[in-house]
Structure formats: structure tokens, C-alpha cells
Design a protein around this motif. Structure first.
Motif, PDB file in Angstrom:
ATOM      1  N   PRO A  42       0.826  -1.242  -0.101  1.00  0.00           N
ATOM      2  CA  PRO A  42      -0.140   0.075  -0.031  1.00  0.00           C
ATOM      3  C   PRO A  42       0.876   1.385  -0.027  1.00  0.00           C
ATOM      4  O   PRO A  42       0.158   2.314  -0.359  1.00  0.00           O
ATOM      5  N   CYS A  43       2.094   1.132   0.421  1.00  0.00           N
ATOM      6  CA  CYS A  43       2.895   2.575   0.469  1.00  0.00           C
ATOM      7  C   CYS A  43       3.704   2.584  -0.659  1.00  0.00           C
ATOM      8  O   CYS A  43       3.861   3.664  -1.219  1.00  0.00           O
ATOM      9  N   TYR A  44       4.086   1.546  -1.606  1.00  0.00           N
ATOM     10  CA  TYR A  44       4.864   1.473  -2.610  1.00  0.00           C
ATOM     11  C   TYR A  44       4.083   1.822  -4.011  1.00  0.00           C
ATOM     12  O   TYR A  44       4.445   1.977  -5.118  1.00  0.00           O
ATOM     13  N   ALA A  53      -3.611  -3.470   3.020  1.00  0.00           N
ATOM     14  CA  ALA A  53      -3.726  -2.861   4.404  1.00  0.00           C
ATOM     15  C   ALA A  53      -2.296  -3.279   4.743  1.00  0.00           C
ATOM     16  O   ALA A  53      -1.500  -4.165   4.168  1.00  0.00           O
ATOM     17  N   ARG A  54      -1.686  -2.276   5.791  1.00  0.00           N
ATOM     18  CA  ARG A  54      -0.513  -2.619   6.322  1.00  0.00           C
ATOM     19  C   ARG A  54      -0.625  -2.901   7.876  1.00  0.00           C
ATOM     20  O   ARG A  54      -1.554  -2.216   8.365  1.00  0.00           O
ATOM     21  N   MET A  55       0.573  -3.265   8.466  1.00  0.00           N
ATOM     22  CA  MET A  55       0.575  -3.000   9.964  1.00  0.00           C
ATOM     23  C   MET A  55       1.795  -2.829  10.510  1.00  0.00           C
ATOM     24  O   MET A  55       2.871  -3.422   9.743  1.00  0.00           O
ATOM     25  N   HIS A  56       2.086  -1.855  11.609  1.00  0.00           N
ATOM     26  CA  HIS A  56       3.316  -1.738  12.101  1.00  0.00           C
ATOM     27  C   HIS A  56       3.352  -2.228  13.241  1.00  0.00           C
ATOM     28  O   HIS A  56       2.395  -2.313  14.121  1.00  0.00           O
ATOM     29  N   VAL A  57       4.339  -2.921  13.995  1.00  0.00           N
ATOM     30  CA  VAL A  57       4.596  -3.383  15.273  1.00  0.00           C
ATOM     31  C   VAL A  57       5.554  -2.554  16.208  1.00  0.00           C
ATOM     32  O   VAL A  57       6.554  -2.382  15.576  1.00  0.00           O
ATOM     33  N   CYS A 219      13.997   0.595  -2.001  1.00  0.00           N
ATOM     34  CA  CYS A 219      14.045   1.697  -0.814  1.00  0.00           C
ATOM     35  C   CYS A 219      13.111   2.875  -1.120  1.00  0.00           C
ATOM     36  O   CYS A 219      13.222   3.452  -2.256  1.00  0.00           O
ATOM     37  N   LYS A 220      12.660   3.223  -0.097  1.00  0.00           N
ATOM     38  CA  LYS A 220      11.709   4.613  -0.185  1.00  0.00           C
ATOM     39  C   LYS A 220      12.577   5.414   0.890  1.00  0.00           C
ATOM     40  O   LYS A 220      13.104   5.165   1.760  1.00  0.00           O
ATOM     41  N   ILE A 221      12.646   6.730   0.188  1.00  0.00           N
ATOM     42  CA  ILE A 221      13.084   7.759   1.266  1.00  0.00           C
ATOM     43  C   ILE A 221      11.925   8.727   1.782  1.00  0.00           C
ATOM     44  O   ILE A 221      11.235   9.213   0.912  1.00  0.00           O
ATOM     45  N   MET A 290       7.123  10.159  -6.820  1.00  0.00           N
ATOM     46  CA  MET A 290       6.748  10.738  -5.623  1.00  0.00           C
ATOM     47  C   MET A 290       5.598  10.108  -5.087  1.00  0.00           C
ATOM     48  O   MET A 290       4.642   9.776  -5.446  1.00  0.00           O
ATOM     49  N   MET A 291       5.763   9.657  -3.492  1.00  0.00           N
ATOM     50  CA  MET A 291       4.662   9.229  -2.966  1.00  0.00           C
ATOM     51  C   MET A 291       3.785  10.443  -2.494  1.00  0.00           C
ATOM     52  O   MET A 291       4.272  11.384  -1.749  1.00  0.00           O
ATOM     53  N   ARG A 292       2.605  10.307  -2.854  1.00  0.00           N
ATOM     54  CA  ARG A 292       1.761  11.452  -2.257  1.00  0.00           C
ATOM     55  C   ARG A 292       0.474  11.001  -1.412  1.00  0.00           C
ATOM     56  O   ARG A 292      -0.260  11.892  -1.050  1.00  0.00           O
ATOM     57  N   HIS A 293       0.463   9.592  -0.967  1.00  0.00           N
ATOM     58  CA  HIS A 293      -0.587   9.004  -0.165  1.00  0.00           C
ATOM     59  C   HIS A 293      -0.198   8.724   1.088  1.00  0.00           C
ATOM     60  O   HIS A 293      -1.035   7.950   1.863  1.00  0.00           O
ATOM     61  N   CYS A 294       1.070   9.291   1.729  1.00  0.00           N
ATOM     62  CA  CYS A 294       1.355   8.826   2.992  1.00  0.00           C
ATOM     63  C   CYS A 294       0.602   9.410   3.976  1.00  0.00           C
ATOM     64  O   CYS A 294       0.072  10.702   3.921  1.00  0.00           O
ATOM     65  N   ARG A 295       0.208   8.692   4.952  1.00  0.00           N
ATOM     66  CA  ARG A 295      -0.421   9.273   6.017  1.00  0.00           C
ATOM     67  C   ARG A 295       0.190   9.554   7.258  1.00  0.00           C
ATOM     68  O   ARG A 295      -0.327   9.775   8.252  1.00  0.00           O
ATOM     69  N   GLN A 296       1.388   9.180   7.368  1.00  0.00           N
ATOM     70  CA  GLN A 296       2.449   9.823   8.281  1.00  0.00           C
ATOM     71  C   GLN A 296       1.915   8.733   9.529  1.00  0.00           C
ATOM     72  O   GLN A 296       1.525   9.366  10.518  1.00  0.00           O
ATOM     73  N   CYS A 297       1.869   7.718   9.443  1.00  0.00           N
ATOM     74  CA  CYS A 297       1.139   6.616  10.613  1.00  0.00           C
ATOM     75  C   CYS A 297       1.807   6.322  11.705  1.00  0.00           C
ATOM     76  O   CYS A 297       3.040   6.692  11.558  1.00  0.00           O
ATOM     77  N   ARG A 298       1.095   5.838  12.711  1.00  0.00           N
ATOM     78  CA  ARG A 298       1.720   5.844  13.888  1.00  0.00           C
ATOM     79  C   ARG A 298       2.313   4.375  13.984  1.00  0.00           C
ATOM     80  O   ARG A 298       2.399   3.583  12.949  1.00  0.00           O
ATOM     81  N   LEU A 304      -5.931  -0.337   6.384  1.00  0.00           N
ATOM     82  CA  LEU A 304      -5.941   0.448   5.191  1.00  0.00           C
ATOM     83  C   LEU A 304      -5.203   1.869   5.488  1.00  0.00           C
ATOM     84  O   LEU A 304      -5.315   2.006   6.714  1.00  0.00           O
ATOM     85  N   LEU A 305      -4.463   2.288   4.639  1.00  0.00           N
ATOM     86  CA  LEU A 305      -3.748   3.788   5.002  1.00  0.00           C
ATOM     87  C   LEU A 305      -5.015   4.557   5.060  1.00  0.00           C
ATOM     88  O   LEU A 305      -5.887   4.497   4.280  1.00  0.00           O
ATOM     89  N   GLY A 306      -4.929   5.512   6.184  1.00  0.00           N
ATOM     90  CA  GLY A 306      -6.071   6.266   6.465  1.00  0.00           C
ATOM     91  C   GLY A 306      -7.102   5.887   7.341  1.00  0.00           C
ATOM     92  O   GLY A 306      -8.029   6.648   7.803  1.00  0.00           O
TER      93      GLY A 306
END
Ligand code: SF4
Length: 499
Positions: A42-44, A53-57, A219-221, A290-298, A304-306
């Protein structure tokens, strides 16, 4: 001597090729093997973020640098929302949570370790978590995020851990600028400050990026745009990372408010406006996506993003859940998603064929209320964000997001919120919604923004292109006059909610 921005050693990794469609719908001209790696990330892939969807741990609490936009009371602001505190997990708790989420949300395809400190400042916890997840859920793609200071020391470990994607936060390639962003770093058992600290950091970041690109890791910057500090300079950063094989560049707005207690928040450093951000993203687009859909997630984001489903998966709740990893069910679900996605792209292309022959230089911006799946499926009153599309005879291009506070509260519309929403989308000609009430509808019309609900539950690209085609037709027949709408609002950093 070769300058930092002119590095020629590993221009666009041989393995990745030119990063040509990381943020576009469809495969574009990406090599098949790269498309396979990004199509459900979802980010790339901008398109994938509607479906997967993604998840962070949050297994990585420590950090090895200090940023002026971060307050250590909260999670790292490199990779998660300032002012948010995640529930920290052990690797064993994290893997149980991953399986619980994978069981409940079969479109969850990516696991990331993005803090709450720095993934590589906590190598034992980070790599143990990744190993446990690989064993328990082998179809899940692995990501990690880092400030890059420790990166060159862990490239081999990252490759062995089968990490697919790495995000490096790079805010400068000039140590003098870096000294205004980073008060100190902790490196080789020693604290460094000022320009010396920033020089070590930038050298390590770029070295780590080159090493990963050579090993075929995507790699994403991430870069935080800080007006009057690194805003103009990010064009140089973009060149430096592109020439070292980065796949995607994500320029994010600084979120800076005094309540977060960050150095920038307390000294009044402002974030960029939406227009400043878009102008910079446009200036950097070309050789890299350029990524323009980043939600600056926690750091413990789920869903899903958002959307934020992290509250459904606290440790207490996960312990009570009947957790069972069903690979076949996940594959079947994802197959259905792929079929829907193919129909969506085909419908958009068919509509585009009707408009691409038009001779018109008109471009318009429209806002779309969506809950995902590439559909116009959210009510105006429930929308907490609008996705922005730029429409032209070339099609519908996703150009960003505007977060808003939902108009509808406990079943009633809030007039004050309506005026704020209208201000936040004032540069849009139309807003596409699944449904809208009479009051907001007439408010929008008075403000010159057309509420469009006749495409409810239909695909976004197909519907917006159909609307644009009709709009251009009306302009040609003299029924309406095309006017450019107002300038975008100031970036509402203080009203961005955690996702
Ligand atoms: S912070 Fe941005 S890049 Fe990271 S998961 Fe969220 S949307 Fe993706």
C-alpha cells in the motif's frame, strides 16, 4: 571530486530499473519482477493503497539520534505521528498480533517495523520479530524504517531476514542544514553534535542506501519538509537519493505544534502549506516517483492507509482472540481483490478513451470521499479525509490528500465544520461522495464546489473522468465558463488526526 548529489556509482539499481510507477495505478513500464513486489504494497503503489492494508508493530523503542521534530515522550516522529504513544510489544507479542490481524484483515499484506524509536537501534528485537513472522506468516512482506545511522552495519542481516522494502528518512545531504535538524547523534559509543554529527549521519544514510540498492532491496526515502530549513534543499536530496537507486521519494509535511513539546513545535517553526508541499513534490517528480498518499502513520498502525484499526488489536484483545493463520483463505481473498482491481483499471481506461481525443488544456482538481477499494463509497458527512485527483485529457491523477474533521457528529451536521471543510477543499471544482445531505449540498454549491453523488459506489477514475468529459463539453458549448479555483489552504498540521 564527485559531489553528493552527482553520485554515479549505482544509478537506479540494476535490479530495480527506473522507478517508474511506484505511485501510479497499474503496472506502467515497471519490469514484471518489480511490479510483483510492489503491486500489493500500500505504500509503494498508490493504487494498492485502495485495496491492501499494512500493519506496524511497535517493538523498537530506543533511538540513536535526536531530531528537532521529535519528542522522546512520544513515538519517533521520523516514522510515526508526533504526539502519539504506541503500545510497545515483545517480538512474541508482535507475532501473535500479526497473525491476529492477518486472520481478521486478509488484505493485510505488509508488516513494517517503524519504531517507536529506530528499527536498527533495536536490532535484536527487530530481527527476532521478522524471523518469527517469516516462520508463522510466510506470505507477508517485510519492511523496516530507519534513520540510516546504523544501516551500513545491518545490510547483510536485512538481506538474510528477507526484508523486501526499507524506508530511510533523509532530510538533508548538507551537514550545515543537518545541524539545524539534528542536535545530536549517538554513534560508536560516542555522542556527536552539530555539523560533525550531521556529516556522519548523511554519509551513513547514503552509504546504506547504495548498499541496499546494490542488493536489490527496494528503498523508499522519507523526507520531512521544513520551511526555510530544508525545503529548497530537498531537490538536492531528491537527486542524491535517485542517483543511488532509491525507488520512491516521500516528502512529508512537518507537523509542528507546541503541544507535542518538540524543539520545532516550541520555537514556532511552521509546517509547509499544501501548495508548498505539492510544488516541491512536482519539482522532484520525473526520474523517481513521488509518494503522495502517505498518512504519516503511527508506529502501531493497523489497516488500510487512512483508517486506524489499532484499537481493535491491543495486547489484551489479541490474547483473547482465536488466532489461526489460514493461508488459503488469504490467497482466495486477495485473488478477489485482484479481479476487482483489473475491472477497475479496465473501466477507467475505457472512459479515458472517450476523453483523450478532446483538444482541451483544462485541468481541474476534484475531491473524492472514499473508504477504499477504489470506489466513491463514503458519505460526505463521515469523511475524515478527501483524496484529490487532478483531471485532464490525460486522465485522473492522484495528487494528494486533505484531512478534515467529519461534518457529521452524532447524526447531526456541524455548520462550523462545514465552513472549515469548504475552506480546506476550496481549490476543488467538485466533491464526489456516496451521499450528501441537503444543508452541506447547498453550502457547497454556494461556495462554487459541485457536490457529485450520481456516481455513488462506482470506481473513482472512471467516474471522475466521465464527469470531466461532461465538464469540458459544457465549457465548449458555452454553457459554463471554466475558471481556476482559489489557492489551496495552509497545511492543517495541527488538525491531522492519527492513523
Ligand atoms: S507512514 Fe507512510 S509510508 Fe509508512 S506505512 Fe504509513 S503511509 Fe506507508
Amino acid at each position: 571530486m564527485q559531489s553528493i548529489t552527482e553520485h554515479k556509482g549505482c544509478r537506479a539499481s540494476a535490479k530495480t530499473g527506473r522507478a517508474s510507477c511506484g505511485s501510479q495505478a497499474g503496472r506502467g513500464d515497471l519490469p514484471v519482477e518489480i511490479w510483483e513486489r510492489v503491486k500489493n504494497h500500500p505504500c509503494y503503489s498508490e493504487d494498492a493503497h485502495h485495496h491492501y492494508a499494512r500493519m506496524h508493530v511497535a517493538v523498537a523503542p530506543a533511538c540513536n539520534i535526536q531530531c528537532n521534530y521529535c519528542n522522546r515522550k512520544y513515538d519517533c516522529a521520523n516514522e510515526s505521528r508526533p504526539g502519539v504513544v504506541s503500545e510497545k510489544l515483545t517480538p512474541e507479542q508482535a507475532v501473535r498480533k500479526v497473525i491476529a490481524v492477518a486472520t481478521t484483515i486478509p488484505q493485510m499484506t505488509v508488516l513494517g517495523i517503524a519504531g517507536p524509536g529506530d528499527a536498527l537501534a533495536n536490532p535484536a528485537k527487530t530481527f527476532k520479530t521478522l524471523a518469527l513472522v517469516t516462520e508463522a506468516a510466510p506470505d507477508i512482506k517485510l519492511c523496516l524504517s530507519t534513520n540510516g545511522l546504523a544501516l551500513p552495519d545491518y545490510v547483510d542481516t536485512i538481506v538474510r531476514a528477507k526484508v523486501d522494502h526499507v524506508t530511510i528518512t533523509i532530510n538533508m545531504v548538507d551537514p550545515e542544514i543537518g545541524a539545524k535538524i539534528y542536535p545530536w547523534i549517538f554513534f560508536n559509543h560516542k555522542r556527536y553534535t552539530g555539523i560533525e554529527a550531521a556529516r556522519i549521519l548523511t554519509n551513513r544514510q547514503l552509504q546504506g542506501l547504495e548498499m541496499l540498492s546494490e542488493r536489490g532491496i527496494l528503498c523508499k526515502i522519507n523526507s520531512v519538509m521544513i520551511p526555510n530549513i530544508n525545503d529548497d534543499h530537498l531537490v538536492e536530496v531528491n537527486k542524491a537519493v535517485t542517483s543511488r537507486g532509491a525507488f520512491l521519494h516521500n516528502i512529508m509535511p512537518l507537523i509542528s505544534v507546541p503541544e507535542h513539546g518538540t524543539a520545532f513545535g516550541l520555537n514556532g517553526q511552521r509546517g509547509p502549506t499544501a501548495q508548498e508541499l505539492k510544488t516541491l513534490q512536482d519539482a522532484c517528480e520525473g526520474k523517481i516517483n513521488m509518494m503522495r498518499h502517505c498518512r504519516q502513520c503511527r508506529a502501531d498502525a493497523v489497516g488500510l492507509l487512512g483508517e486506524d484499526r489499532s484499537a481493535e488489536f491491543t495486547s489484551d484483545q489479541v490474547m483473547k482472540m482465536d488466532v489461526h493463520y489460514d493461508l488459503e483463505m488469504r490467497k482466495a481473498y486477495q485473488k478477489r481483490v485482484e479481479n476487482e482491481r483489473v475491472s477497475k483499471v479496465a473501466a477507467g481506461q475505457k472512459e479515458l478513451a472517450g476523453v483523450s481525443g478532446e483538444m482541451s488544456a483544462i485541468t481541474v482538481l476534484v475531491a473524492v470521499a472514499t473508504k477504499g477499494s477504489g470506489l466513491i463509497n463514503e458519505h460526505f458527512g463521515h469523511a475524515n479525509e478527501f483524496q484529490l485527483y487532478e483531471l485532464s485529457t490525460s486522465g485522473a491523477k492522484f495528487v494528494g490528500l486533505r484531512r478534515v474533521e467529519g461534518y457529521c457528529q452524532a447524526g447531526y451536521g456541524e455548520e462550523d465544520r462545514l465552513s472549515v471543510i469548504m475552506r480546506d477543499i476550496r481549490d476543488c471544482h467538485a466533491v464526489f461522495v456516496a451521499k450528501i445531505g441537503g444543508c452541506p449540498k447547498s453550502g457547497l454549491i454556494k461556495a462554487g464546489i459541485e457536490p457529485v453523488d450520481q456516481f455513488a459506489y462506482e470506481y473513482i477514475e472512471k467516474s471522475t473522468i466521465a464527469w470531466f468529459r461532461a465538464y469540458v463539453g459544457k465549457v465548449k458549448r458555452g454553457e459554463i465558463q471554466h475558471v481556476q479555483r482559489g489557492v489551496p489552504p495552509r497545511w492543517p498540521g495541527d488538525r491531522i488526526s492519527a492513523a
